[in-house]
Design a protein around this motif. Structure first.
Motif, PDB file in Angstrom:
ATOM      1  N   LEU A  13       0.826  -1.195   0.000  1.00 57.59           N
ATOM      2  CA  LEU A  13       0.000   0.000   0.000  1.00 57.59           C
ATOM      3  C   LEU A  13       0.869   1.257   0.000  1.00 57.59           C
ATOM      4  N   GLU A  14       1.913   1.257   0.827  1.00 55.94           N
ATOM      5  CA  GLU A  14       2.824   2.402   0.887  1.00 55.94           C
ATOM      6  C   GLU A  14       3.579   2.575  -0.426  1.00 55.94           C
ATOM      7  N   LEU A  15       4.046   1.474  -1.005  1.00 57.27           N
ATOM      8  CA  LEU A  15       4.764   1.533  -2.276  1.00 57.27           C
ATOM      9  C   LEU A  15       3.848   2.041  -3.378  1.00 57.27           C
ATOM     10  N   GLY A  16       2.647   1.511  -3.454  1.00 56.78           N
ATOM     11  CA  GLY A  16       1.697   1.958  -4.464  1.00 56.78           C
ATOM     12  C   GLY A  16       1.383   3.440  -4.340  1.00 56.78           C
ATOM     13  N   THR A  17       1.219   3.904  -3.134  1.00 57.64           N
ATOM     14  CA  THR A  17       0.947   5.323  -2.900  1.00 57.64           C
ATOM     15  C   THR A  17       2.118   6.186  -3.340  1.00 57.64           C
ATOM     16  N   ARG A  18       3.333   5.763  -3.006  1.00 57.63           N
ATOM     17  CA  ARG A  18       4.528   6.518  -3.400  1.00 57.63           C
ATOM     18  C   ARG A  18       4.668   6.569  -4.923  1.00 57.63           C
ATOM     19  N   LEU A  19       4.451   5.438  -5.595  1.00 58.48           N
ATOM     20  CA  LEU A  19       4.536   5.412  -7.059  1.00 58.48           C
ATOM     21  C   LEU A  19       3.464   6.293  -7.688  1.00 58.48           C
ATOM     22  N   TRP A  20       2.262   6.242  -7.147  1.00 56.39           N
ATOM     23  CA  TRP A  20       1.154   7.049  -7.661  1.00 56.39           C
ATOM     24  C   TRP A  20       1.508   8.533  -7.580  1.00 56.39           C
ATOM     25  N   GLN A  21       2.028   8.956  -6.430  1.00 59.66           N
ATOM     26  CA  GLN A  21       2.400  10.363  -6.246  1.00 59.66           C
ATOM     27  C   GLN A  21       3.522  10.763  -7.187  1.00 59.66           C
ATOM     28  N   GLN A  22       4.549   9.926  -7.332  1.00 59.41           N
ATOM     29  CA  GLN A  22       5.660  10.234  -8.231  1.00 59.41           C
ATOM     30  C   GLN A  22       5.186  10.332  -9.668  1.00 59.41           C
ATOM     31  N   PHE A  23       4.348   9.405 -10.065  1.00 62.96           N
ATOM     32  CA  PHE A  23       3.877   9.399 -11.449  1.00 62.96           C
ATOM     33  C   PHE A  23       3.095  10.675 -11.746  1.00 62.96           C
ATOM     34  N   HIS A  24       2.213  11.062 -10.864  1.00 63.97           N
ATOM     35  CA  HIS A  24       1.381  12.242 -11.120  1.00 63.97           C
ATOM     36  C   HIS A  24       2.153  13.545 -10.971  1.00 63.97           C
ATOM     37  N   ARG A  25       3.184  13.554 -10.178  1.00 67.68           N
ATOM     38  CA  ARG A  25       4.012  14.742 -10.036  1.00 67.68           C
ATOM     39  C   ARG A  25       4.859  14.979 -11.284  1.00 67.68           C
ATOM     40  N   HIS A  26       5.213  13.914 -11.978  1.00 67.40           N
ATOM     41  CA  HIS A  26       6.121  14.002 -13.120  1.00 67.40           C
ATOM     42  C   HIS A  26       5.521  13.291 -14.328  1.00 67.40           C
ATOM     43  N   ALA A  27       4.272  13.565 -14.629  1.00 66.70           N
ATOM     44  CA  ALA A  27       3.587  12.907 -15.739  1.00 66.70           C
ATOM     45  C   ALA A  27       4.270  13.224 -17.060  1.00 66.70           C
ATOM     46  N   LEU A  28       4.088  12.344 -18.017  1.00 65.09           N
ATOM     47  CA  LEU A  28       4.723  12.479 -19.324  1.00 65.09           C
ATOM     48  C   LEU A  28       4.108  13.567 -20.187  1.00 65.09           C
ATOM     49  N   MET A  29       2.817  13.738 -20.098  1.00 67.50           N
ATOM     50  CA  MET A  29       2.107  14.713 -20.913  1.00 67.50           C
ATOM     51  C   MET A  29       1.050  15.373 -20.043  1.00 67.50           C
ATOM     52  N   PRO A  30       0.691  16.606 -20.364  1.00 67.63           N
ATOM     53  CA  PRO A  30      -0.407  17.228 -19.620  1.00 67.63           C
ATOM     54  C   PRO A  30      -1.676  16.387 -19.746  1.00 67.63           C
ATOM     55  N   GLY A  31      -2.312  16.164 -18.642  1.00 69.23           N
ATOM     56  CA  GLY A  31      -3.570  15.431 -18.652  1.00 69.23           C
ATOM     57  C   GLY A  31      -3.449  13.917 -18.636  1.00 69.23           C
ATOM     58  N   VAL A  32      -2.240  13.378 -18.703  1.00 71.48           N
ATOM     59  CA  VAL A  32      -2.075  11.926 -18.646  1.00 71.48           C
ATOM     60  C   VAL A  32      -2.233  11.479 -17.201  1.00 71.48           C
ATOM     61  N   GLN A  33      -3.154  10.582 -16.980  1.00 68.21           N
ATOM     62  CA  GLN A  33      -3.439  10.099 -15.638  1.00 68.21           C
ATOM     63  C   GLN A  33      -3.250   8.589 -15.570  1.00 68.21           C
TER      64      GLN A  33
END
Length: 106
Positions: A13-33
């Motif tokens: 759960l902690e790992l998934g949360t950390r990855l989710w936050q990192q991914f959304h903080r540094h997304a590849l394109m605007p609006g990519v979720q």
């Protein structure tokens, strides 16, 4: 997958949360979720993006470096994420991209 009565592994759960936050903080394109981040048994993760976007295979560590490598590959090849079926970033020496079949590109 979690079934009724199963214990939740807090470390996942902690790992998934950390990855989710990192991914959304540094997304590849605007609006990519990311719609889902699945932790795989081999220690990697599968990131399912919005509809019409590829899924990504990544290592759970150093996600930012992996997303940066992908951005460079897309720029060098002159393609967008929407043209790909999947991307595999698990290997340090290569980025694997699979284009969509020609009839599905749009």
């Amino acid at each position: 997958p979690i079934h009724p009565g199963d214990r939740i592994d807090i470390s996942h759960l902690e790992l998934g949360t950390r990855l989710w936050q990192q991914f959304h903080r540094h997304a590849l394109m605007p609006g990519v979720q990311a719609r889902e981040i699945r932790l795989e048994t081999d220690g990697s993760c599968t990131v399912f993006l919005d509809r019409g976007m590829p899924y990504l295979r990544v290592q759970e560590d150093d996600l930012l470096w992996q997303l940066d490598r992908l951005a460079r590959v897309l720029q060098i090849r002159g393609i967008s994420l929407r043209e790909l079926e999947y991307v595999d970033l698990r290997f340090a020496d290569k980025v694997i991209v699979k284009p969509l079949p020609k009839e599905r590109e749009a």
